[in-house]
Design a protein around this motif. Sequence first.
Motif, short mmCIF file in Angstrom:
data_model
loop_
_atom_site.label_atom_id
_atom_site.label_comp_id
_atom_site.label_asym_id
_atom_site.label_seq_id
_atom_site.Cartn_x
_atom_site.Cartn_y
_atom_site.Cartn_z
N VAL A 1 -5.23 -15.91 0.52
CA VAL A 1 -5.08 -14.55 0.00
C VAL A 1 -5.13 -13.53 1.13
CG1 VAL A 1 -6.18 -12.78 -1.43
CG2 VAL A 1 -5.96 -15.12 -2.29
N MET A 2 -6.08 -13.71 2.04
CA MET A 2 -6.23 -12.75 3.14
C MET A 2 -5.02 -12.75 4.05
SD MET A 2 -10.27 -12.73 4.22
CE MET A 2 -10.20 -14.32 5.07
N ALA A 3 -4.40 -13.90 4.26
CA ALA A 3 -3.23 -13.97 5.14
C ALA A 3 -2.09 -13.12 4.59
CB ALA A 3 -2.79 -15.41 5.31
N GLY A 4 -1.84 -13.22 3.28
CA GLY A 4 -0.79 -12.42 2.68
C GLY A 4 -1.12 -10.94 2.66
N VAL A 5 -2.37 -10.63 2.37
CA VAL A 5 -2.80 -9.22 2.36
C VAL A 5 -2.70 -8.63 3.76
CG1 VAL A 5 -4.81 -7.71 2.07
CG2 VAL A 5 -4.25 -9.40 0.30
N TYR A 6 -3.11 -9.38 4.76
CA TYR A 6 -3.02 -8.87 6.13
C TYR A 6 -1.57 -8.60 6.53
CZ TYR A 6 -2.82 -8.65 11.18
OH TYR A 6 -2.54 -8.25 12.46
N ARG A 7 -0.73 -9.58 6.31
CA ARG A 7 0.67 -9.46 6.78
C ARG A 7 1.40 -8.31 6.07
NH1 ARG A 7 1.93 -14.14 5.45
NH2 ARG A 7 2.81 -13.65 3.41
N ASP A 8 1.26 -8.23 4.77
CA ASP A 8 2.09 -7.31 4.00
C ASP A 8 1.42 -5.98 3.67
OD1 ASP A 8 4.07 -9.27 3.94
OD2 ASP A 8 3.35 -10.13 2.06
N VAL A 9 0.10 -5.96 3.61
CA VAL A 9 -0.60 -4.74 3.20
C VAL A 9 -1.37 -4.12 4.36
CG1 VAL A 9 -2.25 -3.72 1.57
CG2 VAL A 9 -0.75 -5.58 0.82
N ASN A 10 -2.40 -4.81 4.85
CA ASN A 10 -3.22 -4.25 5.94
C ASN A 10 -2.35 -3.83 7.12
OD1 ASN A 10 -5.69 -6.88 5.44
ND2 ASN A 10 -5.58 -4.90 4.45
N ASN A 11 -1.52 -4.74 7.58
CA ASN A 11 -0.66 -4.44 8.72
C ASN A 11 0.69 -3.89 8.28
OD1 ASN A 11 -0.64 -4.52 11.64
ND2 ASN A 11 0.97 -6.07 11.50
N GLY A 12 1.05 -4.17 7.03
CA GLY A 12 2.34 -3.70 6.53
C GLY A 12 2.46 -2.19 6.50
N VAL A 13 1.37 -1.50 6.15
CA VAL A 13 1.44 -0.04 6.12
C VAL A 13 1.68 0.51 7.53
CG1 VAL A 13 0.07 0.25 4.03
CG2 VAL A 13 -1.09 0.16 6.25
N TYR A 14 1.15 -0.15 8.54
CA TYR A 14 1.38 0.27 9.92
C TYR A 14 2.83 0.00 10.34
CZ TYR A 14 -3.52 1.27 10.92
OH TYR A 14 -4.77 1.84 10.92
N ARG A 15 3.35 -1.14 9.93
CA ARG A 15 4.74 -1.45 10.27
C ARG A 15 5.68 -0.43 9.64
NH1 ARG A 15 6.87 -5.68 8.23
NH2 ARG A 15 5.24 -6.38 6.79
N ALA A 16 5.35 0.01 8.44
CA ALA A 16 6.17 1.04 7.80
C ALA A 16 5.98 2.39 8.50
CB ALA A 16 5.81 1.15 6.32
N GLY A 17 4.73 2.74 8.76
CA GLY A 17 4.43 4.05 9.33
C GLY A 17 4.97 4.26 10.72
N PHE A 18 4.99 3.20 11.52
CA PHE A 18 5.45 3.32 12.90
C PHE A 18 6.85 2.76 13.11
CE2 PHE A 18 0.72 3.29 13.81
CZ PHE A 18 0.68 4.64 14.12
N ALA A 19 7.55 2.51 12.01
CA ALA A 19 8.93 2.02 12.13
C ALA A 19 9.79 3.04 12.86
CB ALA A 19 9.51 1.74 10.75
N THR A 20 10.74 2.54 13.63
CA THR A 20 11.62 3.41 14.40
C THR A 20 13.06 3.39 13.88
OG1 THR A 20 11.99 1.62 15.99
CG2 THR A 20 10.22 3.20 16.48
#
Length: 339
Positions: free
Chosen positions: A168-187
């Motif tokens: 569960v944590m692996a999916g949450v990390y990849r898509d949610v915890n870190n996913g919001v950063y990938r979206a926010g800092f997308a270029t």
Amino acid sequence: MSGGGDGDSTYGRKPFRRSRSHFADRITADGRDGWPVDVGRYRLVVSRACPWASRAVISRRLLGLEDALSMAVTDPLQDSRSWHFGPYPDGRDPVLGIRFLSEAYDRRESGYPGGVSVPAVVDVPTGQLVTNDFQQITLDLATEWTALHRQGAPDLYPERLRDEIDEVMAGVYRDVNNGVYRAGFATGQAEYEAACSDVFRRLEELTPRLRRQRHLVGDTITEADIRLFTTLVRFDAVYHGHFKCNRWKLTENQVLWAYARDLFQTPGFGDTVDFDHIKRHYYEVHTGINPSRIVPMGPDLSGWLTPHHREELGGRPFGDGTPPGPVSRGEEVPASGRP
């Protein structure tokens, strides 16, 4: 910057990436890495703005490690010299005697080229960094520091459920915890849309799970809940607008909003959250996203204290244990950061 938690990510013209923690020594019961668990030897340095550091703040409080592991809270606005201890007299940590967390990094490795991230655990006698491995720190607090846990402390990483928790944590990390950063800092548009889609796909997948059960794994609070909570509690305040994760607000998902409020109102969770630090950090530090550095007035925080009715699902938040007592003196969140 590079490293583990907030203040460590690299962004700009290249796609966002979060680099691995450079200092990954572990503090263990047997001291196999040279760092044995010991009362008062280490100091946990955190920013209440940082979701990765907030994991450690919550775990420490739930497990009752306040007397065993002291904690320093940095100013929410770090600069090129790294996280600094502005909240303390003379801007100097009263235990470590340093003004900037980078000083502890330098004592561990002179000229270290990477970023200075939180959470960080520092060896008090030598003043040098022990670890900034934000993924491992909380797991070790739960499993290696057990001799120092308070009476009635919950088992945040029960052995019989670890495979499911890890999944569960692996999916949450990849898509949610870190996913919001990938979206926010997308270029680029495609990069942003892919990351944003991952965030909401994962949240929508978690919704039916949390509709039928009070906690993510089993019937008690675990490490998985802590890791999801630290993103959810920041969602409407910063990720929805600042990081453009705006398909819907947390408050618009009845299940996740009730789940987040349930945890927020549980001792050890909401009483560690400082919304003032969170908003000021994201909106004032990320000038590439918000060059005006204007901090929005909203959202209304009063909803965090409204009834959630999640107790109707059953579950035992602390299992056979008990909630932690009042927040330690001097570690209270100021009124400016509370609902």
